[in-house]
Structures are given as C-alpha cells and as structure tokens.
Design a protein around this motif. Structure first.
Motif, PDB file in Angstrom:
ATOM      1  N   VAL A 153      25.588  38.785  48.196  1.00 30.79           N
ATOM      2  CA  VAL A 153      26.997  39.183  48.189  1.00 30.79           C
ATOM      3  C   VAL A 153      27.510  39.347  49.608  1.00 30.79           C
ATOM      4  O   VAL A 153      28.585  38.847  49.973  1.00 30.79           O
ATOM      5  CB  VAL A 153      27.177  40.494  47.378  1.00 30.79           C
ATOM      6  CG1 VAL A 153      28.598  41.039  47.572  1.00 30.79           C
ATOM      7  CG2 VAL A 153      26.907  40.246  45.907  1.00 30.79           C
ATOM      8  N   VAL A 154      26.724  40.056  50.428  1.00 27.49           N
ATOM      9  CA  VAL A 154      27.158  40.311  51.809  1.00 27.49           C
ATOM     10  C   VAL A 154      27.362  38.990  52.549  1.00 27.49           C
ATOM     11  O   VAL A 154      28.387  38.773  53.210  1.00 27.49           O
ATOM     12  CB  VAL A 154      26.124  41.202  52.542  1.00 27.49           C
ATOM     13  CG1 VAL A 154      26.434  41.257  54.034  1.00 27.49           C
ATOM     14  CG2 VAL A 154      26.130  42.601  51.935  1.00 27.49           C
ATOM     15  N   ALA A 155      26.403  38.077  52.407  1.00 28.77           N
ATOM     16  CA  ALA A 155      26.494  36.798  53.117  1.00 28.77           C
ATOM     17  C   ALA A 155      27.691  35.983  52.619  1.00 28.77           C
ATOM     18  O   ALA A 155      28.408  35.364  53.411  1.00 28.77           O
ATOM     19  CB  ALA A 155      25.195  36.006  52.928  1.00 28.77           C
ATOM     20  N   LEU A 156      27.931  36.017  51.303  1.00 29.27           N
ATOM     21  CA  LEU A 156      29.048  35.237  50.769  1.00 29.27           C
ATOM     22  C   LEU A 156      30.382  35.780  51.240  1.00 29.27           C
ATOM     23  O   LEU A 156      31.268  35.043  51.666  1.00 29.27           O
ATOM     24  CB  LEU A 156      28.987  35.231  49.233  1.00 29.27           C
ATOM     25  CG  LEU A 156      30.063  34.365  48.589  1.00 29.27           C
ATOM     26  CD1 LEU A 156      29.754  32.885  48.803  1.00 29.27           C
ATOM     27  CD2 LEU A 156      30.211  34.678  47.121  1.00 29.27           C
ATOM     28  N   VAL A 157      30.532  37.113  51.168  1.00 23.30           N
ATOM     29  CA  VAL A 157      31.784  37.734  51.610  1.00 23.30           C
ATOM     30  C   VAL A 157      32.012  37.411  53.073  1.00 23.30           C
ATOM     31  O   VAL A 157      33.117  37.045  53.492  1.00 23.30           O
ATOM     32  CB  VAL A 157      31.743  39.259  51.365  1.00 23.30           C
ATOM     33  CG1 VAL A 157      32.915  39.946  52.075  1.00 23.30           C
ATOM     34  CG2 VAL A 157      31.778  39.548  49.871  1.00 23.30           C
ATOM     35  N   ALA A 158      30.959  37.496  53.865  1.00 22.65           N
ATOM     36  CA  ALA A 158      31.082  37.205  55.295  1.00 22.65           C
ATOM     37  C   ALA A 158      31.480  35.749  55.511  1.00 22.65           C
ATOM     38  O   ALA A 158      32.348  35.441  56.327  1.00 22.65           O
ATOM     39  CB  ALA A 158      29.759  37.527  55.995  1.00 22.65           C
ATOM     40  N   ALA A 159      30.853  34.853  54.710  1.00 19.42           N
ATOM     41  CA  ALA A 159      31.127  33.429  54.883  1.00 19.42           C
ATOM     42  C   ALA A 159      32.582  33.101  54.551  1.00 19.42           C
ATOM     43  O   ALA A 159      33.157  32.169  55.106  1.00 19.42           O
ATOM     44  CB  ALA A 159      30.186  32.609  54.001  1.00 19.42           C
ATOM     45  N   LEU A 160      33.176  33.888  53.615  1.00 12.82           N
ATOM     46  CA  LEU A 160      34.541  33.596  53.190  1.00 12.82           C
ATOM     47  C   LEU A 160      35.588  34.285  54.064  1.00 12.82           C
ATOM     48  O   LEU A 160      36.779  34.082  53.899  1.00 12.82           O
ATOM     49  CB  LEU A 160      34.735  34.023  51.724  1.00 12.82           C
ATOM     50  CG  LEU A 160      33.903  33.204  50.710  1.00 12.82           C
ATOM     51  CD1 LEU A 160      34.031  33.792  49.328  1.00 12.82           C
ATOM     52  CD2 LEU A 160      34.349  31.747  50.725  1.00 12.82           C
TER      53      LEU A 160
END
Ligand SMILES: [Cu+2]
Length: 479
Positions: A153-160
C-alpha cells in the motif's frame, strides 16, 4: 491517467482487504472458555458463570446468580494467584439478593498461568481454579501477509503521488516494489497452513503441575495444550469428612472434606468441573433426608460445605467428582456423626401422586425389575395446569439420586453395600429453555430390593426434592 491511477488504487485496496480479512478474523475467532460452577458458600447457593480471559490474560468476566433461599448481603470476588490474598486482588463486592438476579463483575487475570476466582462471604473463602493460556507465537506466514500488505500500500500510494509521477523511473520502481510486496502477501495467505481462516495455533505447553496444586479445575482458557496424561495421578480419590466437635441436630456446621489419592496418598487437586460443579455432594441422614450440595474449594485438596443435619446419627457422604487425566468420573463415600437422637428411617411414599411445593407431582415407576431398564418419570401440574417453567439445574432438567438396599434390606447411607447412583433427566428443554410438565430417567436398578430415590428439579430458583421409595423385583426367569 489520473482516473486510471485511482481505479488501480481501489482495486489494489480491495485485493488487500480480501487478503487481510482472514488474518483479522483469525484473531476475532479466538475461542473463549465459558464455564458455570455451582457453589454452596455458607448458607448461600451461587451459580457462577466464568468467561476465561483470552490467551495471555486480560478481562475475566464473572456473573454471580444467587439461588435457593436468599440471604441478604453481599459476597466479594477477586482474581488472585493460587493461595493469594483476595484483599490484594482488587476485591469487588456483589449483592447476592434477590435470588434469580444475575450480577456481572469484571475481574482481571492479566498474565498466563494458574489463577483462582475467589468468592468470599466474610467467613469462607472459595477458590475456583482457572488456567490462563500463554499467548501463541504468531506464525511466519501471518507476518509475511501483514508486512507485504502494508509495504504494498505504501509503495503504491507513493508511486501515485504527483511529485513521483513526474519522475517515471522512480514511479515504475515503486510500482514494482508494490507488486512484489502484494505478491508476497497473497502467496503467503494462499499457502498458509490449512488455507483460511488461520487455524488457532497450539499454545505453549502448559507447565506440568507440581506439588499439591494441579490447578486445572476444568476452567482452562482455550485453546490450551493438553497436559500429558501419563504425568497425571490417576488413582481413586479418598475423601475424609469431618465436622466441628459439636455438630448437633438442627445447627449449621461446616463439613470439611480432604481429598487424597488412594494409591499415592498425595493431595488430590486436579478435579475438573463436571455437570457445573467441582464436587456434587449427596449427604444422606439416618431418617432418609438428602442434601445435594456443592462444596467450595478453600485450599488445594480441601473443600468445605455448610450443612444443617436435621437429626442426630450417622450421615452418609457421597462425593461425585471427575479428575483430570485418567482418574475420570468417580464417587467416593464416607460418613460423619452428629450428636443427638437418630430416628429410625421412615420410608418415603412409593410411586403415585403427592403434593410438593404447591405442585402436584405424579411419580411413575412402572415394573421395576432388577437388571432391566425402567423409565422413572414425574409429571407436574399446578391448579390443574401443566407446569412448564421448571428451570434447568446443573445443565439439565432434573436429577435422580438413588441409594440401593444394604445388608439390612433397606437403603442405608452408611452401609457400603448400599449402592449409590445418580441419573439425569432425558427430556429436552422446551422452546423457552425451561422444562416440564414431565421429567424422566432411564434407570436400571442393578439389584432387587428396597431403593430410596430422590428426584430434584428447580423452580423459582429453588430446588424441589421428591423422595420416593421403590421396591425392585428380582429378575425372574422367563416362564
Ligand atoms: Cu450436584
């Protein structure tokens, strides 16, 4: 682009929720052990409902329900370590009147191991053993799911995030991290032992009790690893009963019971709760009166119950109990003497109709023949209407206590030849959870001769006892 990003996030969050759900439910589904235990504490009858704390300890709710004859006042409850001072256990006062009024108190047993739920009335301190299981270690796959999901979740939110999307290589890198993390989480969840939901892991082995305090008492918080049976003493229990030196007819006296193992002589303190009591005690006097009470444990291997002997003479004592391990269910018998005249036993009425406690009780014992099953039944009516509000007691609708013929021909509570038996009502509860108008027992009388029966039901929180004399015919060969 922005809409697709949001869609991807929603899909991923939904996936994560699905993956995480079994982990969450594995914790919520922790089984909790709820036990009821009857206490004859002083002149009070109390039913305790104890909900064992979760693994590792915590809140320990206890409901106190007074039954029988209400004596105004209160008792104090506390949770202590074995033998501990109740005053140090944050005692909580609970009113014990009126009868039938349950009161809940929240005690705390905040660590694993042996505990006691203490109930004190100012004179007697009852100690109900309780085991709080140690917390189970969290399996590696649960950690894999948790860490993978959070990292994903953290990586996805950061990526977006807009600042990151301006730098495509960083965004792709973070997206890859999210993908790998979620893959790890999903794989761990799918390959978890036994699929989902997660099985309750075995608790750390309970310590093998040493010395007198075996301390299970059937009150174990579940789940709990079984104690290896080979380490349990398994002999027959010897019960020694004594009263104060001045036990007299009509005067309340404390009957003290000491339990030892018949083969080792060691103190017996591994009784488990069966049929809602640690010990079911039948005290039968020379006049044929029965007291069915539930002595309280005051120390390892020691139980106390207050009795009011209606006459003088010798009283038979029958202690029904169940040991942990191989000891199993057993009845130990003993006796004690009371100063005063001992009247000759007057046999109770035989089967038929009688008035009892404002009810009409029709007792049927058709064709009592030794060695054959006999259906003993009682049908209750009141003012011509069927009685359907009998309350369950000790987990069933009615109890039958019986004493067979002794050497002298009739039931004799202090004659070892006089066989003791205890039967349970076989009729199911009605829709309201109550019983009646009929209770019944499938009873096989092993010997011919005169038997004393006592049939017991509960109504309005009081025990109604119906004594019955039954003459059992000898088994005759077929003509
Ligand atoms: Cu009992």
């Amino acid at each position: 682009m922005r809409a697709r990003g949001h869609l991807g996030l929603v899909v991923l969050l939904a996936l994560l929720a699905a993956v995480l759900a079994p982990v969450a439910s594995a914790h919520e589904a922790l089984p909790t052990g709820v036990q009821r235990v009857e206490l004859s504490l002083g002149e009070r009858e109390l039913a305790l409902t104890i909900t064992a704390p979760p693994e590792g300890g915590g809140r320990l709710p206890v409901v106190v329900l007074p039954r029988g004859e209400a004596r105004p006042g209160e008792v104090t409850l506390a949770a202590v370590r074995p033998g501990g001072d109740p005053a140090a256990g944050g005692p909580v006062a609970v009113p014990v009147a009126p009868v039938g009024q349950p009161r809940e108190v929240a005690l705390t047993a905040d660590a694993p191991g042996e505990w006691e739920v203490v109930v004190a009335d100012g004179v007697t301190v009852a100690r109900v053993p309780l085991t709080v299981a140690a917390p189970a270690p969290t399996p590696g796959w649960v950690w894999a799911v948790r860490i993978g999901a959070v990292l994903g979740v953290v990586a996805l939110v950061a990526a977006l995030a807009p600042a990151v999307r301006a730098r495509p290589r960083l965004a792709v890198g973070l997206g890859a991290v999210a993908l790998v993390a979620v893959t790890v989480a999903v794989t761990a969840a799918i390959t978890a032992p036994g699929g989902t939901p997660a099985p309750a892991p075995a608790a750390a082995p309970a310590p093998i009790p040493t010395g007198g305090h075996a301390g299970h008492g059937g009150m174990a918080a579940m789940p709990m690893a079984p104690v290896p049976m080979a380490t349990m003493p398994s002999g027959a229990v010897v019960v020694t009963a004594r009263t104060g030196p001045d036990a007299r007819a009509g005067v309340p006296t404390d009957l003290v019971l000491d339990l030892t193992d018949g083969s080792t002589g060691a103190v017996v303190d591994d009784l488990t709760i069966h049929d809602e009591a640690l010990i079911h005690l039948a005290v039968v006097g020379p006049a044929g009166d029965l007291a069915h009470v539930h002595p309280v444990r005051t120390a390892p291997g020691r139980y106390v119950v207050r009795v009011v002997p209606p006459t003088g003479g010798r009283f038979g004592v029958f202690a029904e109990m169940e040991r942990a391990g191989e000891g199993g269910h057993q009845v130990a018998r003993t006796a004690f003497a009371v100063t005063g005249p001992a009247p000759a036993a007057v046999p109770a009425p035989g089967p038929g109709v009688r008035e009892v406690d404002g009810m009409r009780a029709d007792v049927a014992v058709p064709d009592a023949v030794a060695g054959r099953p006999t259906r003993v039944s009682v049908t209750f009516t009141k003012a011509g209407a069927p009685v359907t509000d009998l309350q369950g007691w000790l987990g069933m609708g009615a109890h039958l206590v019986q004493l067979g013929p002794g050497v002298g021909g009739g039931p004799d509570p202090v004659d070892p030849a006089s066989a003791f038996g205890h039967g349970h009502d076989t009729t199911p509860a009605g829709p309201a959870g109550t019983y009646g108008p009929q209770v019944a027992f499938d009873q096989t009388f092993t010997r011919a001769g005169r038997h004393a029966l006592w049939i017991q039901v509960q109504r309005d929180w009081r025990i109604v006892t119906i004594p019955v004399t039954v003459d059992v015919a000898p088994e005759s060969p077929a003509p």
